[in-house]
Every structure is written in C-alpha cells, then in structure tokens.
Design a protein around this motif. Structure first.
Motif, PDB file in Angstrom:
ATOM      1  N   ASP A 117      17.604   7.461 -21.415  1.00 40.77           N
ATOM      2  CA  ASP A 117      19.037   7.744 -21.402  1.00 40.77           C
ATOM      3  C   ASP A 117      19.378   8.979 -22.233  1.00 40.77           C
ATOM      4  O   ASP A 117      20.398   9.620 -22.015  1.00 40.77           O
ATOM      5  N   ALA A 118      18.502   9.358 -23.165  1.00 41.40           N
ATOM      6  CA  ALA A 118      18.742  10.546 -23.992  1.00 41.40           C
ATOM      7  C   ALA A 118      18.606  11.837 -23.194  1.00 41.40           C
ATOM      8  O   ALA A 118      19.225  12.842 -23.521  1.00 41.40           O
ATOM      9  N   THR A 119      17.780  11.832 -22.138  1.00 44.95           N
ATOM     10  CA  THR A 119      17.563  13.047 -21.352  1.00 44.95           C
ATOM     11  C   THR A 119      18.206  12.976 -19.976  1.00 44.95           C
ATOM     12  O   THR A 119      18.220  13.964 -19.250  1.00 44.95           O
ATOM     13  N   LEU A 120      18.744  11.816 -19.622  1.00 44.55           N
ATOM     14  CA  LEU A 120      19.226  11.594 -18.262  1.00 44.55           C
ATOM     15  C   LEU A 120      20.299  12.599 -17.834  1.00 44.55           C
ATOM     16  O   LEU A 120      20.237  13.136 -16.732  1.00 44.55           O
ATOM     17  N   GLU A 121      21.260  12.876 -18.687  1.00 46.66           N
ATOM     18  CA  GLU A 121      22.365  13.762 -18.300  1.00 46.66           C
ATOM     19  C   GLU A 121      21.926  15.192 -18.048  1.00 46.66           C
ATOM     20  O   GLU A 121      22.542  15.897 -17.254  1.00 46.66           O
ATOM     21  N   ASP A 122      20.871  15.634 -18.715  1.00 43.04           N
ATOM     22  CA  ASP A 122      20.463  17.038 -18.650  1.00 43.04           C
ATOM     23  C   ASP A 122      19.287  17.291 -17.717  1.00 43.04           C
ATOM     24  O   ASP A 122      18.878  18.437 -17.553  1.00 43.04           O
ATOM     25  N   SER A 123      18.722  16.242 -17.132  1.00 37.20           N
ATOM     26  CA  SER A 123      17.498  16.363 -16.350  1.00 37.20           C
ATOM     27  C   SER A 123      17.614  15.632 -15.027  1.00 37.20           C
ATOM     28  O   SER A 123      18.486  14.801 -14.841  1.00 37.20           O
ATOM     29  N   VAL A 124      16.698  15.938 -14.136  1.00 39.41           N
ATOM     30  CA  VAL A 124      16.443  15.101 -12.976  1.00 39.41           C
ATOM     31  C   VAL A 124      15.347  14.140 -13.431  1.00 39.41           C
ATOM     32  O   VAL A 124      14.310  14.572 -13.924  1.00 39.41           O
ATOM     33  N   THR A 125      15.592  12.848 -13.299  1.00 35.94           N
ATOM     34  CA  THR A 125      14.636  11.840 -13.751  1.00 35.94           C
ATOM     35  C   THR A 125      14.063  11.116 -12.549  1.00 35.94           C
ATOM     36  O   THR A 125      14.804  10.465 -11.808  1.00 35.94           O
ATOM     37  N   LEU A 126      12.754  11.253 -12.342  1.00 35.20           N
ATOM     38  CA  LEU A 126      12.048  10.551 -11.266  1.00 35.20           C
ATOM     39  C   LEU A 126      11.197   9.466 -11.886  1.00 35.20           C
ATOM     40  O   LEU A 126      10.415   9.743 -12.797  1.00 35.20           O
ATOM     41  N   VAL A 127      11.332   8.243 -11.365  1.00 28.89           N
ATOM     42  CA  VAL A 127      10.588   7.123 -11.923  1.00 28.89           C
ATOM     43  C   VAL A 127       9.779   6.451 -10.826  1.00 28.89           C
ATOM     44  O   VAL A 127      10.340   5.873  -9.892  1.00 28.89           O
ATOM     45  N   GLU A 128       8.446   6.550 -10.944  1.00 31.09           N
ATOM     46  CA  GLU A 128       7.564   5.825 -10.039  1.00 31.09           C
ATOM     47  C   GLU A 128       7.452   4.389 -10.524  1.00 31.09           C
ATOM     48  O   GLU A 128       7.397   4.141 -11.720  1.00 31.09           O
TER      49      GLU A 128
END
Length: 156
Positions: A98-109
């Motif tokens: 959640d700390a990087t979610l706003e600034d990044s595209v987060t892909l989770v396998e």
C-alpha cells in the motif's frame, strides 16, 4: 495466444492502458504465462532491468527508464510461496504494498484472495493454458473505469 512471445506482446498492449495506482492481479495455473505477461507489461511501461519471476524475493520494484520513455515504476509481486505460510494475509501486509500502490503499477502473481483489499478497483487477468499449449486470457475489471480503459482489448 500460442506462444510466450504472444503473451509478452499482450502484456505490452495492456501496459498502454495502465497508470500509477493500478493493481493488476494475475491468476492461473503454473505455466500459464503470468511471468511472461509481467515481462510484456514491464517492456510496455519501459522499466529498467529484466523482469524475472520474484518467487524467492516475493517482490521487486522496477524503476522507469526515463530515457527510454518510462514514466511509472512497476512493482512485481509473486505470492506463490505465501500459500504455505500460517498467515499469508499478514505476510502480504508486511510487504507494505500500500506504500507504493499510488505511485506504481502493481502486478501480483498468485494474488487472488490475498491483495484485493489493497484497492477497491483492480484488474484481474486470468490466464489459462489449453491442452494444445495455447494461452487464453480473460480480463476481469473490478470497479473503477476499467471497462472503458479495456474497451477493445477483450479476452484472447
């Protein structure tokens, strides 16, 4: 999609509609192409370095290659190894996604059932591998403006 290269190409196409703050949950069995799709997304976002499976480190941050046109970091997570721990949700929470979610595209396998609480809006990308080794992709928008952003992409 009949080849790994086709899967990567689809990932590059998907990257064109992604933006900072997006959560993308990649689901499917082993060998379905989750990492290949992530590689394509990384190429489409113009991130630095090779995108490889983060199975043993759980998460990797790929910074944008600004000289190559990259604008947003990609956080690539593989929660496969968390399936055998006592508290997988606690382990995911400890990653501080959640700390990087706003600034990044987060892909989770392998994130189904583990990361959806990070965002009210996310995209599920369901990959499957048929008996003839062809891969089938279904895009499942969950809230937000995903329907409009994905118009024209469809399943493959």
């Amino acid at each position: 999609m009949s080849t790994v290269d086709d899967t990567r190409a689809f990932g590059r196409e998907l990257a064109a509609v992604l933006r900072a703050g997006d959560l993308v949950v990649l689901t499917g069995p082993l060998g379905a192409g989750k990492t290949a799709l992530a590689q394509g997304v990384g190429a489409g976002l113009h991130v630095r370095g090779d995108v490889t499976s983060p199975t043993f480190v759980i998460a990797r941050v790929h910074q944008p290659d600004t000289a190559g046109g990259g604008k947003v970091p990609m956080v690539h997570v593989d929660t496969y190894r968390l399936g055998g721990v006592r508290d997988p949700l606690g382990e995911v929470d400890a990653l501080d996604l959640d700390a990087t979610l706003e600034d990044s595209v987060t892909l989770v396998e392998w994130g189904e059932g583990l990361v959806e609480q990070l965002s009210d809006e996310h995209l599920e990308v369901r990959l499957d591998r048929r008996d003839d080794d062809a891969r089938v992709v279904a895009l499942i928008p969950r809230g937000g403006d995903w329907d409009a952003r994905l118009a024209g992409m469809g399943a493959r």
